[in-house]
Design an enzyme around this catalytic site. Structure first.
Site, short mmCIF file in Angstrom:
data_model
loop_
_atom_site.label_atom_id
_atom_site.label_comp_id
_atom_site.label_asym_id
_atom_site.label_seq_id
_atom_site.Cartn_x
_atom_site.Cartn_y
_atom_site.Cartn_z
CB SER A 171 -0.89 0.00 1.24
OG SER A 171 -0.09 0.28 2.37
CE LYS A 172 -1.21 6.96 -2.92
NZ LYS A 172 -2.64 7.02 -3.14
NE ARG A 173 0.75 0.51 6.33
CZ ARG A 173 1.54 -0.53 6.57
NH1 ARG A 173 2.68 -0.36 7.19
NH2 ARG A 173 1.20 -1.74 6.15
CG HIS A 174 4.46 -1.18 2.12
ND1 HIS A 174 3.16 -1.59 2.00
CD2 HIS A 174 4.97 -1.85 3.17
CE1 HIS A 174 2.89 -2.48 2.93
NE2 HIS A 174 3.97 -2.66 3.66
CB CYS A 175 7.21 2.40 -1.78
SG CYS A 175 6.56 0.87 -2.44
#
Ligand code: GLU
Length: 427
Positions: free
Chosen positions: A201-205
């Site tokens: 998800s966006k949280r990762h990259c």
């Protein structure tokens, strides 16, 4: 029977890396078998589907080198077909009406078998499946039903898609039976996770293909990395190209385990691709990147730009890094590393050293790398200075950075006038 596969994006957002990988596998399988790659747009949700999203998705696919043989077909234009098929099933007594909606009756006590090309046999009991909506009361089809009607109508032979659709497959197989159509083969590919094992998800990259495009990744590097995550050539090589593996690729060799997306690994690979580019190719790519970043290239001729590129091609992992690292060649208000400035400029001794440098540089007529280097060496000897004590402050003064390509080459390229002006300013 020749192979027909499809990619079926919903235009309700950007092209996600996971979907891009699904598209790649489908494309490869079509090319590997000499079959057809069909594009279908799953836009039954008229509220959330947007033309801009579709345009972006198609552009991203093209950027990745994925072309399609048929389509795009739009589900939003095929509601009559879904309705007619649902009514046929109704007429066979396999469904019932609930108000305006048409509901498929799931026969209990059966086992539905899926022969998955990646996971092997999957068996699901129909006792676990409740009756399924075919047509909603608003006249739109349920996702699983539209999917089956289209896949049957488009004569799709292999459905290659993400693991997140596994639970849909037994339901879809029942619909094929109800329509009297032989189901296609299924290959569910394990999802791509973030580095920590959670859903990517966006949280990762960045998770949108377009972000990678904008950040200066090369399509061949992204393709290569997405493919390697899930399929490896027999000989274990890591640099693979889409076209280069068409012959070797096969769906049955796709890994069964979930894979983790590692942006650093992708970046490394991207750097390898950048290094491998010919001088002419990398010149065109970086020139475009500079122009897109709004950098004024008026005073920079082709020869000079090629020299700057020559200094940095081996040092960058993305095209945007080039812009960040070389901004001082193109403008005077380049980024300045404040910490580096305090360390190498602001102290009195550094300023004294820069004054020495300045007075020597002023006397050079032939402002060449060799000559500048000689001047620095003599200066250090004469004043018993460590070369680092004049080199670091100079680099900081002329580029605003603590690192970069070889200092004397950089100075030659910047030219005497600019170098002197910037050192004076720093002092
Ligand atoms: N629109 C679906 C998705 O993007 C396609 C599912 C399928 O391939 O059957 O996940």
């Amino acid at each position: 029977m020749s192979v027909r596969v499809r990619f079926a994006p919903s235009p309700t957002g950007f092209l996600h890396l996971g979907s891009a990988r699904t598209a790649l596998f489908n494309w490869l399988y079509a090319r590997h078998t000499g079959g057809k790659f069909v594009l279908r747009v799953e836009d039954t949700d008229k509220q959330r589907s947007k033309k801009e999203f579709l345009d972006d998705i198609l552009n991203d696919l093209k950027w990745m080198g994925i072309d399609w043989d048929e389509g795009p077909f739009f589900q939003s234009e095929r509601f009559d077909l879904y309705k007619q098929m649902a009514e046929d099933i109704l007429a066979k007594g396999l469904a019932y009406r609930e108000g305006e909606a048409i509901i498929f009756r799931v026969e209990k006590g059966r086992k539905i078998k899926v022969d998955d090309l990646v996971h092997g046999e999957i068996v699901v009991s129909t006792d676990e499946i409740k009756d399924q909506v075919l047509m909603k009361s608003d006249g739109s089809p349920a996702y699983n039903f539209a999917c089956v009607v289209d896949d049957a109508d488009l004569k799709i032979t292999h459905i290659i898609r993400g693991d997140d659709h596994i639970s849909n497959t037994p339901k879809q197989i029942m619909f094929y039976e109800a329509l009297g159509v032989k189901p296609p083969k299924f290959a569910h590919i394990p999802l791509m996770m973030g580095k920590d094992g959670a859903k990517l998800s966006k949280r990762h990259c960045g998770v949108a293909v377009s972000e990678y495009k904008n950040q200066g990744f090369l399509p061949e590097a992204l393709d290569n990395y997405l493919l390697l995550l899930g399929w490896q050539p027999e000989d274990g090589r890591e640099m693979i190209s889409l076209k280069g593996i068409v012959e070797e690729f096969d769906v049955v060799n796709i890994n069964k385990v979930q894979v983790r997306f590692d942006r650093d690994k992708l970046k490394w690979l991207n750097g390898e691709y950048i290094r491998a580019k010919s001088a002419g190719d990398i010149y065109l790519l970086l020139k475009r990147q500079l122009e897109n970043s709004g950098i004024e290239l008026e005073g920079v001729d082709e020869e000079k730009l090629k020299k700057i590129i020559g200094l940095y091609q081996v040092r960058i992992k993305t095209l945007t890094e080039f812009i960040e690292l070389t901004d001082y060649f193109f403008k005077d208000d380049y980024e300045v590393d404040e910490k580096g400035k305090r360390k190498y400029i602001d102290k009195e001794e550094n300023k004294e050293n820069l004054k020495l440098v300045l007075s020597e540089l002023k006397n050079i007529d032939n402002f060449s790398r060799e000559k500048i280097e000689e001047v620095y060496r003599t200066l250090a000897d004469k004043n018993s200075l460590k070369p680092a004590n004049i080199i670091h402050p100079t680099r900081m003064a002329i580029s605003g950075k603590t690192k970069g390509a070889g200092l004397f080459e950089v100075m030659e390229l910047l030219g005497k006038e600019t170098v002197l002006k910037r050192i004076e300013k720093a002092i």
